[in-house]
Design a protein around this motif. Structure first.
Motif, PDB file in Angstrom:
ATOM      1  N   THR A  15      35.648  52.671  27.468  1.00 27.05           N
ATOM      2  CA  THR A  15      35.404  54.105  27.657  1.00 27.05           C
ATOM      3  C   THR A  15      34.003  54.357  28.178  1.00 27.05           C
ATOM      4  OG1 THR A  15      36.945  54.634  25.870  1.00 27.05           O
ATOM      5  CG2 THR A  15      35.291  56.301  26.403  1.00 27.05           C
ATOM      6  N   VAL A  20      31.476  59.980  25.351  1.00 23.44           N
ATOM      7  CA  VAL A  20      31.072  60.092  23.948  1.00 23.44           C
ATOM      8  C   VAL A  20      29.847  60.983  23.801  1.00 23.44           C
ATOM      9  CG1 VAL A  20      30.308  58.813  21.915  1.00 23.44           C
ATOM     10  CG2 VAL A  20      32.055  57.836  23.424  1.00 23.44           C
ATOM     11  N   LEU A  24      32.125  64.330  23.307  1.00 24.02           N
ATOM     12  CA  LEU A  24      32.452  64.264  21.878  1.00 24.02           C
ATOM     13  C   LEU A  24      31.289  64.672  20.977  1.00 24.02           C
ATOM     14  CD1 LEU A  24      34.634  61.041  21.566  1.00 24.02           C
ATOM     15  CD2 LEU A  24      35.375  63.412  21.785  1.00 24.02           C
ATOM     16  N   TRP A  91      36.885  66.121  15.554  1.00 23.78           N
ATOM     17  CA  TRP A  91      37.486  65.868  16.866  1.00 23.78           C
ATOM     18  C   TRP A  91      38.997  66.053  16.856  1.00 23.78           C
ATOM     19  CZ3 TRP A  91      33.995  60.991  17.119  1.00 23.78           C
ATOM     20  CH2 TRP A  91      32.711  61.368  17.560  1.00 23.78           C
ATOM     21  N   TYR A  95      41.084  67.442  20.142  1.00 23.31           N
ATOM     22  CA  TYR A  95      42.183  66.752  20.812  1.00 23.31           C
ATOM     23  C   TYR A  95      43.477  67.555  20.717  1.00 23.31           C
ATOM     24  CZ  TYR A  95      39.544  62.340  21.352  1.00 23.31           C
ATOM     25  OH  TYR A  95      38.643  61.373  21.706  1.00 23.31           O
ATOM     26  N   GLY A 102      40.977  61.627  25.588  1.00 26.56           N
ATOM     27  CA  GLY A 102      40.150  60.440  25.399  1.00 26.56           C
ATOM     28  C   GLY A 102      39.987  59.669  26.695  1.00 26.56           C
ATOM     29  N   GLN A 133      38.722  56.560  16.505  1.00 25.43           N
ATOM     30  CA  GLN A 133      39.323  55.569  17.403  1.00 25.43           C
ATOM     31  C   GLN A 133      40.784  55.909  17.681  1.00 25.43           C
ATOM     32  OE1 GLN A 133      38.719  51.611  15.767  1.00 25.43           O
ATOM     33  NE2 GLN A 133      36.751  52.225  14.910  1.00 25.43           N
ATOM     34  N   LEU A 136      41.077  58.923  20.013  1.00 27.73           N
ATOM     35  CA  LEU A 136      40.756  58.642  21.410  1.00 27.73           C
ATOM     36  C   LEU A 136      41.920  57.961  22.116  1.00 27.73           C
ATOM     37  CD1 LEU A 136      37.400  57.433  22.849  1.00 27.73           C
ATOM     38  CD2 LEU A 136      39.523  56.374  23.603  1.00 27.73           C
ATOM     39  N   SER A 140      44.684  59.827  24.815  1.00 26.37           N
ATOM     40  CA  SER A 140      43.943  59.287  25.955  1.00 26.37           C
ATOM     41  C   SER A 140      44.374  59.919  27.269  1.00 26.37           C
ATOM     42  CB  SER A 140      44.131  57.765  26.038  1.00 26.37           C
ATOM     43  OG  SER A 140      45.317  57.444  26.749  1.00 26.37           O
TER      44      SER A 140
END
Length: 230
Positions: A15, A20, A24, A91, A95, A102, A133, A136, A140
Motif C-alpha cells: 500500500t 495511510v 487514514l 476507520w 470504509y 483501501g 488490516q 483495508l 480494498s
C-alpha cells in the motif's frame, strides 16, 4: 527449505504510504475526540483508555487528557497499541460509509492473488491493528481480499524491529521460520525477521534505502516467486 508462507507488511509494501498518512491518519484525527467521548464506556474503547492512562502513569487522568495524548501520538506517528486499536475502530465508519477504499498497488494485488492460487499461506504483519488490516483488505480498491489471508498480526505480537515478534509469529502459524518469506520496505524490520530465521525481500517503492545488504530486493511483486525460493 521451500517457502510455504508469505508474511507481508502493508505501508510501503502492499500500500502507498501516502494513503495511510494523507487519508487514514487525518480521518482518524478528525473523528477521534467525538468517537472516544461517544464510546468511552464500551469495553473495547474503555480498555484502550486504560492503556493510555497506564502509559501516562496517570490512572485518574481525565478524558480530555487522554484524548490529547492520543492526538499527540497521531501527530508524532507513535505506534502505540491503544491508538492503533482506536484508529481501526474509527476507520470502520469511513470504509462502511464509502468515504475511502483501501489502497493497494496493482502488482501487490496480482501477486497476492497468484500466491494464494499457488497454495501459499498468506499472513499480514503491520503496526496498524488487526482490525485496521482487515478493513483495508476487506474494502480494498479491488474488493474484499480477506479470503486470501490466513491470519493477521499487529504490535500485540511484538515490535516489528525485534526478532522476538517474528519468532512469535512463526510459532503462532506453526510453520518453521525458514519456510516464511517476509516482505517489507523497512530494512530494520527485515533484519529482525532474518535474525528470527525467516527469508526476506525488500520492496523498494521509493528511494533505495541504505544498509539493505543481505536481503533480496525488488520494486514490484511481479518479480517475487516464493515457490522458487531456495
Amino acid at each position: 527449505m521451500k517457502i510455504s508462507t508469505v508474511l507481508t507488511d502493508i505501508e510501503g509494501t502492499t500500500t502507498d504510504i501516502n494513503f495511510v498518512h494523507k487519508v487514514l491518519f487525518p480521518y482518524a484525527r478528525a473523528h477521534l475526540p467525538a468517537f472516544v467521548r461517544a464510546n468511552a464506556e464500551t469495553p473495547a474503547v474503555a480498555d484502550c483508555l486504560q492503556q493510555v492512562k497506564a502509559s501516562l502513569e496517570e490512572p485518574n487522568a481525565r478524558l480530555d487528557r487522554v484524548i490529547d495524548q492520543l492526538l499527540a501520538w497521531i501527530d508524532s506517528d507513535t505506534k502505540a497499541t491503544p491508538l492503533k486499536t482506536l484508529q481501526g475502530l474509527i476507520w470502520v465508519q469511513g470504509y462502511e460509509q464509502g468515504d475511502f477504499t483501501g489502497h493497494l498497488y496493482p502488482d501487490a494485488h496480482a501477486g497476492l492473488q497468484r500466491w494464494s492460487e499457488q497454495g501459499l499461506k498468506l499472513y499480514v504483519f503491520s503496526s496498524g491493528s488487526v482490525k485496521a488490516q482487515q478493513l483495508l483488505f476487506g474494502y480494498s480498491d479491488f474488493g474484499d481480499l480477506t479470503p486470501l489471508f490466513s491470519g493477521y498480526f499487529d504490535t500485540n505480537t511484538g515490535q516489528k524491529r525485534e526478532a522476538e515478534a517474528y519468532h512469535n509469529i512463526a510459532q503462532a502459524i506453526g510453520v518453521p521460520a525458514e519456510e516464511i518469506l517476509f516482505l517489507s520496505d523497512i530494512v530494520p524490520e527485515l533484519d529482525a525477521a532474518k535474525a528470527a530465521g525467516m527469508q526476506t525481500c525488500l520492496l523498494v517503492r521509493g528511494e533505495q534505502p541504505d544498509n539493505a545488504a543481505g536481503h533480496t530486493q525488488t520494486d514490484t511483486f511481479d518479480s517475487i516467486n516464493p515457490g522458487s525460493q531456495p
